[in-house]
Design a protein around this motif. Sequence first.
Motif, PDB file in Angstrom:
ATOM      1  N   ASN A 107      -9.200  15.587  -1.830  1.00  0.00           N
ATOM      2  CA  ASN A 107      -7.560  15.491  -2.290  1.00  0.00           C
ATOM      3  C   ASN A 107      -6.778  14.881  -1.183  1.00  0.00           C
ATOM      4  N   LEU A 108      -6.760  15.375  -0.030  1.00  0.00           N
ATOM      5  CA  LEU A 108      -6.030  14.755   1.024  1.00  0.00           C
ATOM      6  C   LEU A 108      -6.171  13.137   1.110  1.00  0.00           C
ATOM      7  N   ARG A 109      -7.530  12.787   1.026  1.00  0.00           N
ATOM      8  CA  ARG A 109      -7.828  11.240   1.330  1.00  0.00           C
ATOM      9  C   ARG A 109      -7.546  10.281   0.151  1.00  0.00           C
ATOM     10  N   ARG A 110      -7.061  11.110  -1.108  1.00  0.00           N
ATOM     11  CA  ARG A 110      -6.548  10.333  -2.274  1.00  0.00           C
ATOM     12  C   ARG A 110      -5.124   9.780  -2.066  1.00  0.00           C
ATOM     13  N   ILE A 111      -4.423  10.544  -1.292  1.00  0.00           N
ATOM     14  CA  ILE A 111      -2.954  10.247  -0.986  1.00  0.00           C
ATOM     15  C   ILE A 111      -2.916   9.915   0.391  1.00  0.00           C
ATOM     16  N   LEU A 112      -3.853   9.441   1.185  1.00  0.00           N
ATOM     17  CA  LEU A 112      -3.527   8.676   2.279  1.00  0.00           C
ATOM     18  C   LEU A 112      -3.608   7.181   2.207  1.00  0.00           C
ATOM     19  N   TYR A 113      -2.832   6.458   3.122  1.00  0.00           N
ATOM     20  CA  TYR A 113      -2.799   5.300   3.222  1.00  0.00           C
ATOM     21  C   TYR A 113      -3.728   4.369   4.040  1.00  0.00           C
ATOM     22  N   ALA A 114      -4.681   5.497   4.782  1.00  0.00           N
ATOM     23  CA  ALA A 114      -5.663   4.976   5.590  1.00  0.00           C
ATOM     24  C   ALA A 114      -7.015   5.608   5.550  1.00  0.00           C
ATOM     25  N   LYS A 115      -8.146   5.266   5.673  1.00  0.00           N
ATOM     26  CA  LYS A 115      -9.346   6.068   5.419  1.00  0.00           C
ATOM     27  C   LYS A 115      -9.567   7.048   6.802  1.00  0.00           C
ATOM     28  N   LEU A 116      -9.623   8.317   6.388  1.00  0.00           N
ATOM     29  CA  LEU A 116      -9.880   9.576   7.202  1.00  0.00           C
ATOM     30  C   LEU A 116     -11.335   9.753   7.308  1.00  0.00           C
ATOM     31  N   SER A 117     -12.013   9.918   8.407  1.00  0.00           N
ATOM     32  CA  SER A 117     -13.233  10.219   8.878  1.00  0.00           C
ATOM     33  C   SER A 117     -13.194  11.440   9.815  1.00  0.00           C
ATOM     34  N   ILE A 118     -14.079  12.374   9.557  1.00  0.00           N
ATOM     35  CA  ILE A 118     -14.223  13.521  10.663  1.00  0.00           C
ATOM     36  C   ILE A 118     -15.701  13.385  11.130  1.00  0.00           C
ATOM     37  N   VAL A 119     -15.792  13.097  12.201  1.00  0.00           N
ATOM     38  CA  VAL A 119     -17.188  12.816  12.942  1.00  0.00           C
ATOM     39  C   VAL A 119     -17.668  14.261  13.274  1.00  0.00           C
ATOM     40  N   PHE A 223       1.565   0.560  -5.320  1.00  0.00           N
ATOM     41  CA  PHE A 223       1.288   0.797  -6.917  1.00  0.00           C
ATOM     42  C   PHE A 223      -0.303   0.681  -6.913  1.00  0.00           C
ATOM     43  N   MET A 224      -0.828   1.396  -8.068  1.00  0.00           N
ATOM     44  CA  MET A 224      -2.332   1.494  -8.184  1.00  0.00           C
ATOM     45  C   MET A 224      -2.601   0.271  -9.267  1.00  0.00           C
ATOM     46  N   LEU A 225      -3.671  -0.397  -9.007  1.00  0.00           N
ATOM     47  CA  LEU A 225      -4.257  -1.414  -9.961  1.00  0.00           C
ATOM     48  C   LEU A 225      -5.852  -1.044 -10.331  1.00  0.00           C
ATOM     49  N   ALA A 226      -6.103  -1.391 -11.373  1.00  0.00           N
ATOM     50  CA  ALA A 226      -7.745  -1.072 -11.793  1.00  0.00           C
ATOM     51  C   ALA A 226      -8.471  -2.028 -11.047  1.00  0.00           C
ATOM     52  N   ASN A 227      -9.334  -1.604 -10.701  1.00  0.00           N
ATOM     53  CA  ASN A 227     -10.660  -2.271 -10.145  1.00  0.00           C
ATOM     54  C   ASN A 227     -10.674  -3.625 -10.534  1.00  0.00           C
ATOM     55  N   GLY A 228     -10.840  -3.627 -11.852  1.00  0.00           N
ATOM     56  CA  GLY A 228     -11.296  -4.774 -12.703  1.00  0.00           C
ATOM     57  C   GLY A 228     -10.004  -5.975 -12.592  1.00  0.00           C
ATOM     58  N   ARG A 229      -8.912  -5.522 -12.037  1.00  0.00           N
ATOM     59  CA  ARG A 229      -7.686  -6.465 -12.147  1.00  0.00           C
ATOM     60  C   ARG A 229      -7.379  -6.947 -10.783  1.00  0.00           C
ATOM     61  N   VAL A 230      -7.874  -6.310  -9.668  1.00  0.00           N
ATOM     62  CA  VAL A 230      -7.622  -6.664  -8.238  1.00  0.00           C
ATOM     63  C   VAL A 230      -7.861  -8.122  -8.008  1.00  0.00           C
ATOM     64  N   GLY A 231      -9.298  -8.694  -8.657  1.00  0.00           N
ATOM     65  CA  GLY A 231      -9.737  -9.882  -8.707  1.00  0.00           C
ATOM     66  C   GLY A 231      -8.444 -11.073  -8.801  1.00  0.00           C
ATOM     67  N   SER A 232      -7.582 -10.817  -9.733  1.00  0.00           N
ATOM     68  CA  SER A 232      -6.610 -11.554 -10.248  1.00  0.00           C
ATOM     69  C   SER A 232      -5.405 -11.877  -9.245  1.00  0.00           C
ATOM     70  N   ILE A 252       1.045  -8.185   2.168  1.00  0.00           N
ATOM     71  CA  ILE A 252       0.278  -7.577   0.811  1.00  0.00           C
ATOM     72  C   ILE A 252      -0.858  -7.161   1.477  1.00  0.00           C
ATOM     73  N   SER A 253      -1.291  -5.681   1.129  1.00  0.00           N
ATOM     74  CA  SER A 253      -2.730  -5.257   1.796  1.00  0.00           C
ATOM     75  C   SER A 253      -3.145  -4.651   0.332  1.00  0.00           C
ATOM     76  N   ILE A 254      -4.637  -4.644   0.278  1.00  0.00           N
ATOM     77  CA  ILE A 254      -5.106  -3.838  -0.914  1.00  0.00           C
ATOM     78  C   ILE A 254      -6.078  -2.971  -0.255  1.00  0.00           C
ATOM     79  N   SER A 255      -6.210  -1.602  -0.640  1.00  0.00           N
ATOM     80  CA  SER A 255      -7.099  -0.645  -0.064  1.00  0.00           C
ATOM     81  C   SER A 255      -8.566  -0.876  -0.497  1.00  0.00           C
ATOM     82  N   GLY A 260     -16.276   6.245  -6.925  1.00  0.00           N
ATOM     83  CA  GLY A 260     -15.755   7.266  -8.032  1.00  0.00           C
ATOM     84  C   GLY A 260     -14.319   7.026  -8.446  1.00  0.00           C
ATOM     85  N   VAL A 261     -13.518   6.319  -7.863  1.00  0.00           N
ATOM     86  CA  VAL A 261     -12.231   6.099  -7.933  1.00  0.00           C
ATOM     87  C   VAL A 261     -11.789   4.774  -8.913  1.00  0.00           C
TER      88      VAL A 261
END
Length: 293
Positions: A107-119, A223-232, A252-255, A260-261
């Motif tokens: 749940n925390l990862r879903r609201i982060l603007y960066a990828k979190l990894s715990i080694v 904002f969130m954009l559907a995966n299928g629309r990102v290519g546009s 402009i950056s895209i995550s 599953g998302v």
Amino acid sequence: MASVSISFLIPSSRATNTDLPCFTLLGERHVDYVIADYNETFSSMTVNGNYSLIMEVFYVMKDLFIQRVEVSDSQQTEGLSHSAMSFYLPESLIPAIIGKSGIAVENLRRILYAKLSIVDDDDLIAGKSKCVLEGDENGIPQAFSMLMLRILTLTPAFAWPYEDSTAMSNITNSVLNADRMKKSDFFTRALLNALNPNAFAASGSDRDAQNRLGVGKNPMLSFMLANGRVGSIIGTSGSTIRQIREETGAHISISKPIEGVQERRVDIIGDLDNICNACKLIVQHLSERKDQE
């Protein structure tokens, strides 16, 4: 005072250069820290303090903490992560951050603007676990702030600036339901209104540190954009997103896609005119693609 010990990795070549403005600023603030050898390339900088101190050190030192990493041409055109920050947290905090069956960290990862990894298999610093944040220069500070806020909800005394931590415990126990605060879904809902890192209302020394370093001067629209629309808005080999950047002057950056998302996050950074013009072009490209379908 309830404190947390965090060890940040910084390039060894710069760790000994105490003439750098960031080290000078820490000296003026009388901040205690310990520099130690980590490997041939990096040194560790350990800071022991409460929430305000940790965040002030982070904003003062973030240009050393956040390292550029090489990315492929395709990742570059899509505006994907090109920076990373490694740090170590006390092992005792990790189970609470991860949560039962990993639900808290997901749940925390879903609201982060960066990828979190715990080694899991890194024990180079005794008693601590390695964490890595990957993203851009705006996403990593937001993600680190969120992570520190998560620790704050788990240990409210982390915010107490005085030596008498017992008084803080008595106060928080009387006004907070600790079990409720520790539930990941409650924590997530509480942070949903603070997804934009520039919207954080920093207090005290945090705000002073950010003002000195010019943090948060450029607004950001996300904002969130559907995966299928990102290519546009990416276009062939990144041609569309490059054109939008060049015409508007906005960053402009895209995550990255997450399994599953069904959506990806789009961040637009610049002044208000840049952002408005970029939004117009993005909507235009999305509309054109929809008409073609």
